[in-house]
Design a protein around this motif. Structure first.
Motif, PDB file in Angstrom:
ATOM      1  N   LEU A  96       2.550   1.844  15.147  1.00  0.00           N
ATOM      2  CA  LEU A  96       1.211   2.264  14.726  1.00  0.00           C
ATOM      3  C   LEU A  96       1.271   3.022  13.404  1.00  0.00           C
ATOM      4  N   MET A  97       2.245   3.876  13.265  1.00  0.00           N
ATOM      5  CA  MET A  97       2.410   4.622  12.012  1.00  0.00           C
ATOM      6  C   MET A  97       2.660   3.642  10.852  1.00  0.00           C
ATOM      7  N   ASN A  98       3.461   2.629  11.107  1.00  0.00           N
ATOM      8  CA  ASN A  98       3.750   1.615  10.100  1.00  0.00           C
ATOM      9  C   ASN A  98       2.486   0.825   9.742  1.00  0.00           C
ATOM     10  N   LYS A 103      -2.090  -0.269   6.007  1.00  0.00           N
ATOM     11  CA  LYS A 103      -3.531  -0.247   5.736  1.00  0.00           C
ATOM     12  C   LYS A 103      -3.845   0.696   4.568  1.00  0.00           C
ATOM     13  N   ARG A 104      -3.164   1.853   4.546  1.00  0.00           N
ATOM     14  CA  ARG A 104      -3.350   2.805   3.455  1.00  0.00           C
ATOM     15  C   ARG A 104      -2.909   2.194   2.132  1.00  0.00           C
ATOM     16  N   ALA A 105      -1.785   1.483   2.138  1.00  0.00           N
ATOM     17  CA  ALA A 105      -1.288   0.840   0.923  1.00  0.00           C
ATOM     18  C   ALA A 105      -2.269  -0.233   0.431  1.00  0.00           C
ATOM     19  N   MET A 120      -5.082   8.000   5.742  1.00  0.00           N
ATOM     20  CA  MET A 120      -4.264   9.210   5.655  1.00  0.00           C
ATOM     21  C   MET A 120      -4.591  10.159   6.807  1.00  0.00           C
ATOM     22  N   ASN A 121      -5.864  10.255   7.164  1.00  0.00           N
ATOM     23  CA  ASN A 121      -6.259  11.085   8.306  1.00  0.00           C
ATOM     24  C   ASN A 121      -5.678  10.541   9.613  1.00  0.00           C
ATOM     25  N   LYS A 122      -5.661   9.216   9.732  1.00  0.00           N
ATOM     26  CA  LYS A 122      -5.055   8.593  10.912  1.00  0.00           C
ATOM     27  C   LYS A 122      -3.568   8.952  10.988  1.00  0.00           C
ATOM     28  N   MET A 123      -2.885   8.891   9.841  1.00  0.00           N
ATOM     29  CA  MET A 123      -1.467   9.229   9.805  1.00  0.00           C
ATOM     30  C   MET A 123      -1.253  10.704  10.132  1.00  0.00           C
TER      31      MET A 123
END
Length: 138
Positions: A96-98, A103-105, A120-123
């Motif tokens: 999930l982190m990956n 998605k952020r990228a 970023m908030n999700k991370m």
């Protein structure tokens, strides 16, 4: 020198774009079908389970299988559901982190600041889960 009066050549366009699925081998197609069948079985088990720990495990397995199929949105959905039922920092957490990072990228590539902030908030929330799980172990 400047070629003002020279006719430009028309850009060459592809007549037929290759079908991605036609490039798959029969072994790859069989693997995809097996994964889809496993997902179907897991979804049936989810429908008949009430135990939070079991649900977390089933959701995580389903999310990881969706990762293998490169179905990012479904993978995220099921991996998030897993963490809602039981916070852990196992394979589902890492996947999930990956996915969030990818998605952020993508958001950064497209210049969408709102989407960058969202991912970023999700991370950040994932990092908080890691902290909570680590504190619980001590």
């Amino acid at each position: 020198m400047f070629n003002f009066f020279k006719k430009s050549k028309p850009k060459k366009e592809l007549v037929d774009k290759p079908d991605i699925t036609s490039s798959l081998t029969s072994t790859q197609i069989d693997q995809i079908e097996q994964i889809e069948q496993s997902i179907s079985q897991l979804l049936q088990q989810i429908d008949h389970t009430d135990d939070a720990v079991t649900l977390a495990s089933l959701y995580e397995k389903t999310g990881l299988l969706y990762c293998q199929l490169d179905c990012v949105d479904f993978a995220i959905e099921y991996l998030e559901k897993s963490l809602q039922h039981k916070k852990s920092i196992g394979e589902g957490y890492k996947a999930l982190m990956n996915l969030y990072n990818h998605k952020r990228a993508d958001a950064a590539k497209h210049g969408s600041m709102d989407d960058i902030d969202f991912w970023m908030n999700k991370m950040d929330s994932m990092r908080n889960i890691a902290k909570q799980v680590t504190v619980q172990r001590d």
